[in-house]
Design an enzyme around this catalytic site. Structure first.
Site, PDB file in Angstrom:
ATOM      1  N   SER A 215       0.830  -1.200   0.000  1.00 34.27           N
ATOM      2  CA  SER A 215       0.000   0.000   0.000  1.00 34.27           C
ATOM      3  C   SER A 215       0.872   1.260   0.000  1.00 34.27           C
ATOM      4  CB  SER A 215      -0.943  -0.057   1.208  1.00 34.27           C
ATOM      5  OG  SER A 215      -1.984   0.875   1.081  1.00 34.27           O
ATOM      6  N   ASP A 484      -8.859  -4.060  -6.438  1.00 28.82           N
ATOM      7  CA  ASP A 484      -8.401  -3.436  -5.198  1.00 28.82           C
ATOM      8  C   ASP A 484      -9.046  -2.056  -5.066  1.00 28.82           C
ATOM      9  OD1 ASP A 484      -6.960  -2.270  -3.086  1.00 28.82           O
ATOM     10  OD2 ASP A 484      -5.086  -3.217  -3.671  1.00 28.82           O
ATOM     11  N   HIS A 513      -6.788  -6.383  -0.529  1.00 28.30           N
ATOM     12  CA  HIS A 513      -5.693  -5.408  -0.506  1.00 28.30           C
ATOM     13  C   HIS A 513      -4.521  -6.029   0.243  1.00 28.30           C
ATOM     14  CE1 HIS A 513      -3.896  -1.466  -0.645  1.00 28.30           C
ATOM     15  NE2 HIS A 513      -3.883  -1.328   0.661  1.00 28.30           N
TER      16      HIS A 513
END
Length: 569
Positions: A215, A484, A513
């Site tokens: 991320s 996502d 994710h």
């Protein structure tokens, strides 16, 4: 990179904008970190970390401001487990789970999980708390009790009075950040996170970095690759942030709201598919109606006096992050509508004193607000999010409220002036007691003067233009799921364009994710082959989707997610 040519002539000029080169200009030694490295010694972990004796901890000392490497220093906490096979050891694997505002101090524990064991034979697993997080020069913007106050409302289409209330809260929050952090506030940003990472590499004794970021970790990892391409050994970027400077961070958040609407629709359809189990509706619209019914009930009668629409939204936002949440959230909703609120309480009731949540949100806000120039006019936010909420109402306004302090974020000059004022107060207090604090005042005054000069030359900092020349960077591995929500798939395509030679592995028709070392054996094989052998699968490779969750599947059957979320995000 325009700061590079002027740095030597200006000497003490503070070049903290995100377009600047690594502080100090071009180092004589291309393998040198951006500041003098302090030894990193490992020993027993502090009790507050809640880590077993098998994990060792250390403290990394880095400059607050890399333009003044011998100035104020801050300390970052680091954790480590050694590779389980000395014969197979390849070095240290450093991990960051995202945020901004998340810590990877628990990462060394992953080596004991079955999917990680072969990798743990070859690598020391190294985690750390980035600057501002946990005990690493912690940031705070608000009293944690105020930050976690409950219940709260979360209207999908807010009234004008509600909007003005949130604007006032955002202004107060930005002011709180400036007051509590003072002149230090601008130095919590992605470029400094990348510089800290290089300091960690050097302090670990690694000539080149092996890094895994998820991320937000993919973004400042890409910043690192741009600033220090010669320091890279291997990099895995899992669930990729779109690094285009035009996206950082305002447009990325708008795109994220669109993607969360799509993922929310995935969950609604899954629940409808299992109507025989949950009785929430046999189609997407019916399940949405059931959810809206719960929202209305909680608005008028919060459960336990603490769970209102805001707490429900935060809990159900997690369905967009990981499929493993789908069965438990559906069951909680179903039972609540039939008179049993116990599961809903277990999943949505705020817990703890809120200190960790407030700290994580403070770091998230500081980094994203410092990284780029946000719209300063509330009417721009109102226009864009009102239009977006017409087609993507689930997350749009909550996302806007989370980021709105950036509209009122103090300029670096204001932060520097706050530092001068604090130093004056401290100097006066110490003078009354017969002590001296002149050095602090001189430092703050010099910082304010240098900031004025920097702003006059360059204006507000802009995001680094992430890219490398062909051949400058070893092949890196990108991982992305097509659906996502937190990091929409186009971001992975954009980063691949900017890092020549990189390889992208896509998990088709999936939206969890953070996909490395999860339930998809195809993805895991690519990651393991890359980390253990340095082999990438080619420019583009694809893996089929993971199996859908089944009703009644307990959350503990799913592996712990590598991605850590901040304020439910």
């Amino acid at each position: 990179m325009r700061a590079l040519a002027l740095y030597g002539a200006l000497g003490s000029l503070v070049l903290t904008g995100l377009a600047s080169a690594p502080a100090g200009g071009a180092a004589p030694d291309p393998a040198a970190p951006p500041a003098p490295v302090h030894p990193l010694a490992f020993g027993r972990c502090a009790g507050v970390e809640h880590l077993p004796a098998s994990v060792e901890c250390g403290t990394l000392t880095v400059p607050l401001d890399y333009a003044r490497p011998h100035g104020k220093q801050i300390k970052l906490t680091v954790s480590r487990t050694r590779a389980t096979s000395s014969a197979e050891r390849q070095g240290a694997l450093v991990f960051n789970p995202g945020g901004p505002g998340a810590s990877s101090m628990q990462f060394p524990l992953y080596g004991a999980l079955p999917t990680w064991r072969r990798t743990a034979r070859a690598y020391d697993f190294v985690g750390y708390a980035p600057r501002g997080v946990g005990r690493s020069a912690p940031l705070s913007c608000q009293d944690p009790k105020d930050f976690t106050k409950a219940p709260t409302d979360s209207p999908r289409y807010p009234s004008e009075s509600f909007k003005q209330k949130k604007v006032a809260e955002a202004k107060a929050y930005a002011h709180g950040c400036a007051q509590r952090a003072g002149a230090d506030l601008p130095f919590y940003n992605s470029v400094n996170n990348a510089r800290d990472l290089d300091m960690l590499r050097a302090a670990l004794g690694e000539k080149k970095l092996t890094f895994m970021g998820a991320s937000y970790g993919t973004y400042f990892g890409a910043v690192y690759a741009t600033l220090f391409p010669g320091h890279v050994r291997r990099m895995v970027f899992d669930s990729v942030v779109n690094p285009d400077p035009r996206q950082i961070w305002y447009q990325n958040n708008l795109d994220q709201s669109v993607a969360f609407e799509r993922r929310w629709g995935d969950w609604l359809r899954w629940v409808a598919k299992h109507d025989a189990t949950y009785h929430l509706g046999s189609d997407k619209q019916a399940v949405q109606h059931s959810y809206d019914t719960v929202i209305q009930r909680l608005r008028h009668a919060p459960v336990n006096g603490k769970i209102g629409p805001g707490q429900l939204q935060a809990a159900y936002l997690k369905t967009g992050y990981n499929d493993a949440f789908w069965p438990m959230r559906a069951e909680a909703l179903s039972k609540y509508l039939r008179g049993d609120a116990q599961l809903l309480i277990a999943q949505a009731l705020p817990s703890g004193d809120g200190q960790g949540e407030e700290n994580a949100n403070a770091v998230y806000t500081a980094v994203e607000c410092n990284d780029s120039a946000w719209p300063r006019n509330w009417h721009v936010w109102d226009r864009d999010n009102t239009a977006l909420a017409r087609t993507a109402p689930f997350e749009t306004w909550d996302n806007a409220w989370m980021n709105l302090p950036c509209a009122f974020w103090p300029e670096r000059r204001q932060s520097a002036q706050a530092g001068v004022e604090e130093a004056i107060r401290t100097t006066t207090q110490r003078a009354v007691k017969g002590a001296s604090a002149g050095d602090a005042l001189a430092h703050a005054s010099q910082q304010a003067a240098d900031t004025d000069l920097d702003d006059a030359l360059y204006g507000r900092g802009r995001p680094l233009d992430i890219r490398t020349e062909p051949g400058a960077l070893p092949p890196v591995l990108l991982l992305a799921a097509e659906r996502d929500a937190a990091t929409p798939y186009p971001g992975a395509l954009e980063l691949q364009r900017r890092l020549p030679g990189s390889s992208l592995v896509t998990e088709r028709a999936a939206g969890t994710h953070g996909i490395a070392y999860g339930e998809n054996l195809c993805v895991n094989a690519y990651v393991e082959t890359y980390l253990l052998r340095g082999q990438v699968p080619g420019h583009r490779s694809y893996c089929g989707p993971r199996a859908e969750p089944v009703p009644g599947q307990p959350l503990q059957r799913a592996r712990p997610t590598l991605v850590q979320q901040v304020k439910g995000r």
